[in-house]
Design a protein around this motif. Structure first.
Motif, PDB file in Angstrom:
ATOM      1  N   PRO A   1       0.829  -1.210   0.000  1.00 22.06           N
ATOM      2  CA  PRO A   1       0.000   0.000   0.000  1.00 22.06           C
ATOM      3  C   PRO A   1       0.865   1.262   0.000  1.00 22.06           C
ATOM      4  CG  PRO A   1       0.022  -1.000   2.177  1.00 22.06           C
ATOM      5  CD  PRO A   1       0.726  -1.956   1.261  1.00 22.06           C
ATOM      6  N   ILE A   2       0.268   2.377  -0.378  1.00 19.29           N
ATOM      7  CA  ILE A   2       1.000   3.635  -0.469  1.00 19.29           C
ATOM      8  C   ILE A   2       1.639   4.007   0.870  1.00 19.29           C
ATOM      9  CG2 ILE A   2       0.787   6.110  -0.873  1.00 19.29           C
ATOM     10  CD1 ILE A   2       0.722   4.469  -3.408  1.00 19.29           C
ATOM     11  N   TRP A   3       0.886   3.803   1.966  1.00 26.32           N
ATOM     12  CA  TRP A   3       1.422   4.194   3.269  1.00 26.32           C
ATOM     13  C   TRP A   3       2.701   3.439   3.599  1.00 26.32           C
ATOM     14  CZ3 TRP A   3       2.223   0.431   6.818  1.00 26.32           C
ATOM     15  CH2 TRP A   3       1.440  -0.738   6.741  1.00 26.32           C
ATOM     16  N   SER A   4       2.770   2.172   3.182  1.00 29.42           N
ATOM     17  CA  SER A   4       3.952   1.375   3.449  1.00 29.42           C
ATOM     18  C   SER A   4       5.134   1.851   2.604  1.00 29.42           C
ATOM     19  CB  SER A   4       3.673  -0.101   3.160  1.00 29.42           C
ATOM     20  OG  SER A   4       4.839  -0.880   3.322  1.00 29.42           O
ATOM     21  N   LEU A   5       4.868   2.146   1.327  1.00 32.02           N
ATOM     22  CA  LEU A   5       5.928   2.621   0.443  1.00 32.02           C
ATOM     23  C   LEU A   5       6.517   3.938   0.939  1.00 32.02           C
ATOM     24  CD1 LEU A   5       4.355   1.818  -3.047  1.00 32.02           C
ATOM     25  CD2 LEU A   5       6.178   0.570  -1.874  1.00 32.02           C
ATOM     26  N   ILE A   6       5.669   4.760   1.571  1.00 28.74           N
ATOM     27  CA  ILE A   6       6.150   6.042   2.096  1.00 28.74           C
ATOM     28  C   ILE A   6       6.909   5.844   3.403  1.00 28.74           C
ATOM     29  CG2 ILE A   6       5.442   8.284   3.019  1.00 28.74           C
ATOM     30  CD1 ILE A   6       3.094   8.208   1.051  1.00 28.74           C
ATOM     31  N   ILE A   7       6.278   5.170   4.345  1.00 32.39           N
ATOM     32  CA  ILE A   7       6.880   5.024   5.674  1.00 32.39           C
ATOM     33  C   ILE A   7       8.152   4.184   5.633  1.00 32.39           C
ATOM     34  CG2 ILE A   7       6.535   4.063   7.989  1.00 32.39           C
ATOM     35  CD1 ILE A   7       3.574   4.754   7.710  1.00 32.39           C
ATOM     36  N   PHE A   8       8.098   3.060   4.925  1.00 33.03           N
ATOM     37  CA  PHE A   8       9.230   2.137   4.938  1.00 33.03           C
ATOM     38  C   PHE A   8      10.118   2.253   3.700  1.00 33.03           C
ATOM     39  CE2 PHE A   8       6.043   0.087   7.680  1.00 33.03           C
ATOM     40  CZ  PHE A   8       6.808  -0.054   8.834  1.00 33.03           C
ATOM     41  N   SER A   9       9.996   3.346   2.971  1.00 27.34           N
ATOM     42  CA  SER A   9      10.786   3.531   1.751  1.00 27.34           C
ATOM     43  C   SER A   9      12.290   3.348   1.956  1.00 27.34           C
ATOM     44  CB  SER A   9      10.491   4.896   1.125  1.00 27.34           C
ATOM     45  OG  SER A   9      10.757   5.948   2.027  1.00 27.34           O
ATOM     46  N   PRO A  10      12.891   3.832   3.072  1.00 30.03           N
ATOM     47  CA  PRO A  10      14.338   3.624   3.234  1.00 30.03           C
ATOM     48  C   PRO A  10      14.740   2.151   3.236  1.00 30.03           C
ATOM     49  CG  PRO A  10      13.577   5.277   4.785  1.00 30.03           C
ATOM     50  CD  PRO A  10      12.340   4.641   4.180  1.00 30.03           C
ATOM     51  N   TYR A  11      13.845   1.299   3.735  1.00 27.29           N
ATOM     52  CA  TYR A  11      14.148  -0.136   3.770  1.00 27.29           C
ATOM     53  C   TYR A  11      13.720  -0.826   2.478  1.00 27.29           C
ATOM     54  CZ  TYR A  11      14.005  -5.058   5.038  1.00 27.29           C
ATOM     55  OH  TYR A  11      14.182  -6.420   5.045  1.00 27.29           O
ATOM     56  N   LEU A  12      12.492  -0.582   2.032  1.00 26.28           N
ATOM     57  CA  LEU A  12      11.952  -1.297   0.874  1.00 26.28           C
ATOM     58  C   LEU A  12      12.761  -1.053  -0.397  1.00 26.28           C
ATOM     59  CD1 LEU A  12       8.113  -0.808   1.438  1.00 26.28           C
ATOM     60  CD2 LEU A  12       9.472  -2.866   1.856  1.00 26.28           C
ATOM     61  N   TYR A  13      13.134   0.197  -0.642  1.00 21.56           N
ATOM     62  CA  TYR A  13      13.885   0.491  -1.862  1.00 21.56           C
ATOM     63  C   TYR A  13      15.345   0.087  -1.726  1.00 21.56           C
ATOM     64  CZ  TYR A  13       9.721   2.789  -3.562  1.00 21.56           C
ATOM     65  OH  TYR A  13       8.429   3.036  -3.984  1.00 21.56           O
ATOM     66  N   PHE A  14      15.841   0.077  -0.504  1.00 30.03           N
ATOM     67  CA  PHE A  14      17.206  -0.416  -0.287  1.00 30.03           C
ATOM     68  C   PHE A  14      17.309  -1.899  -0.630  1.00 30.03           C
ATOM     69  CE2 PHE A  14      19.949  -2.767   2.690  1.00 30.03           C
ATOM     70  CZ  PHE A  14      21.194  -2.296   2.302  1.00 30.03           C
ATOM     71  N   VAL A  15      16.346  -2.714  -0.158  1.00 24.62           N
ATOM     72  CA  VAL A  15      16.445  -4.153  -0.402  1.00 24.62           C
ATOM     73  C   VAL A  15      16.228  -4.478  -1.881  1.00 24.62           C
ATOM     74  CG1 VAL A  15      15.812  -4.853   1.928  1.00 24.62           C
ATOM     75  CG2 VAL A  15      14.022  -4.548   0.233  1.00 24.62           C
ATOM     76  N   ARG A  16      15.407  -3.687  -2.576  1.00 22.07           N
ATOM     77  CA  ARG A  16      15.219  -3.914  -4.013  1.00 22.07           C
ATOM     78  C   ARG A  16      16.516  -3.649  -4.769  1.00 22.07           C
ATOM     79  NH1 ARG A  16       9.261  -1.211  -5.313  1.00 22.07           N
ATOM     80  NH2 ARG A  16       8.312  -1.842  -3.342  1.00 22.07           N
ATOM     81  N   ALA A  17      17.163  -2.529  -4.448  1.00 23.28           N
ATOM     82  CA  ALA A  17      18.418  -2.191  -5.112  1.00 23.28           C
ATOM     83  C   ALA A  17      19.511  -3.200  -4.759  1.00 23.28           C
ATOM     84  CB  ALA A  17      18.847  -0.778  -4.714  1.00 23.28           C
TER      85      ALA A  17
END
Length: 258
Positions: free
Chosen positions: A68-84
């Motif tokens: 959900p959007i709220w998760s992508l915003i709040i946890f963006s430092p972690y979520l996008y780090f693990v994808r990269a």
């Protein structure tokens, strides 16, 4: 048993906080704030992923594999780090995105594009809680078992995944079980599936078979413990199965339950 991701992400949190402190002391307060936020998110993830807590639902990944959007915003430092990090690690390893273990059963890493999926329109079992199901792959039958990296699905979740996969195989559908790299979480579920399909006598023999096809797998003590408990669980009575509660696994839609 090691703490795995908890230790690594906790170390990352400490490093980010050190950068924040350093920049703040130099007077770069506004530039330092993002590092403080990222360190707080990393610390929260390190706590939630500890074996004694084990709360993958923290990240909010839905039963359809979408965040959900709220998760992508709040946890963006972690979520996008693990994808990269996942994309970079797989690029450097040169390992195949998936391996066929036996006819119609594949195990591998996160399918971030259609060419990373096995052939034959496979039914997908996703063992990650941190990586999304790509929209271009939404046409495939899908089951999500959200699990932290270096952790293991619970025995009841493994059993539900196995039953779901067996139904799909009975319909001649290939099965693709994946986690981030196809080394741990997905291998644990695949071991159980090979036993259920009669390909291997037990999960230990199944692990050996998978290692022959995918040499870099590395299940840890948590994966093996879950498989041991799953093995006992399968020998229990139907009444006991109901008590454990197989409904804990998230299915993509009611139609996939049949």
């Amino acid at each position: 048993m090691g703490v795995g991701i908890s230790f690594l992400i906790g170390l990352k949190a400490a490093t980010l906080f050190s950068i924040f402190t350093f920049m703040n002391n130099l007077g770069f307060k506004w530039f330092a704030i993002p590092f403080l936020y990222a360190s707080l998110i990393s610390f929260l993830v390190s706590i939630a992923s500890h074996p004694s807590i084990n709360l993958p639902m923290l990240l909010g990944k839905g039963s359809d594999g979408v965040f959900p959007i709220w998760s992508l915003i709040i946890f963006s430092p972690y979520l996008y780090f693990v994808r990269a990090f996942s994309a970079l690690r797989r690029l450097r390893s040169g390992e195949a995105p998936y391996s066929e273990i036996c006819e119609g059963v594949y195990v591998g890493g996160w399918p971030f594009s259609p060419d990373k999926l096995p052939p034959g329109n496979p039914a997908v079992i996703d063992c990650t809680c941190e990586l999304p199901r790509k929209t271009e792959l939404s046409g495939h039958a899908y089951l999500c078992i959200p699990t932290w990296d270096t952790r293991s699905p619970q025995p009841a979740e493994i059993e539900s995944a196995v039953k779901w996969a067996c139904r799909k195989r009975a319909q001649n559908s290939p099965i693709f079980i994946h986690c981030a790299y196809g080394h741990g979480r997905s291998v644990a579920v695949t071991c159980a599936l090979l036993v259920a399909l009669g390909v291997a006598e037990d999960w230990k023999n199944a692990e050996k078979l998978i290692k022959e096809r995918r040499p870099y797998i590395r299940m840890n003590a948590l994966h093996r413990k879950a498989l041991e408990e799953w093995s006992k669980f399968r020998l229990s009575s139907p009444k006991r199965n109901d008590e454990i509660g197989l409904g804990s696994v998230i299915l993509s839609s009611p139609s996939e339950r049949s």
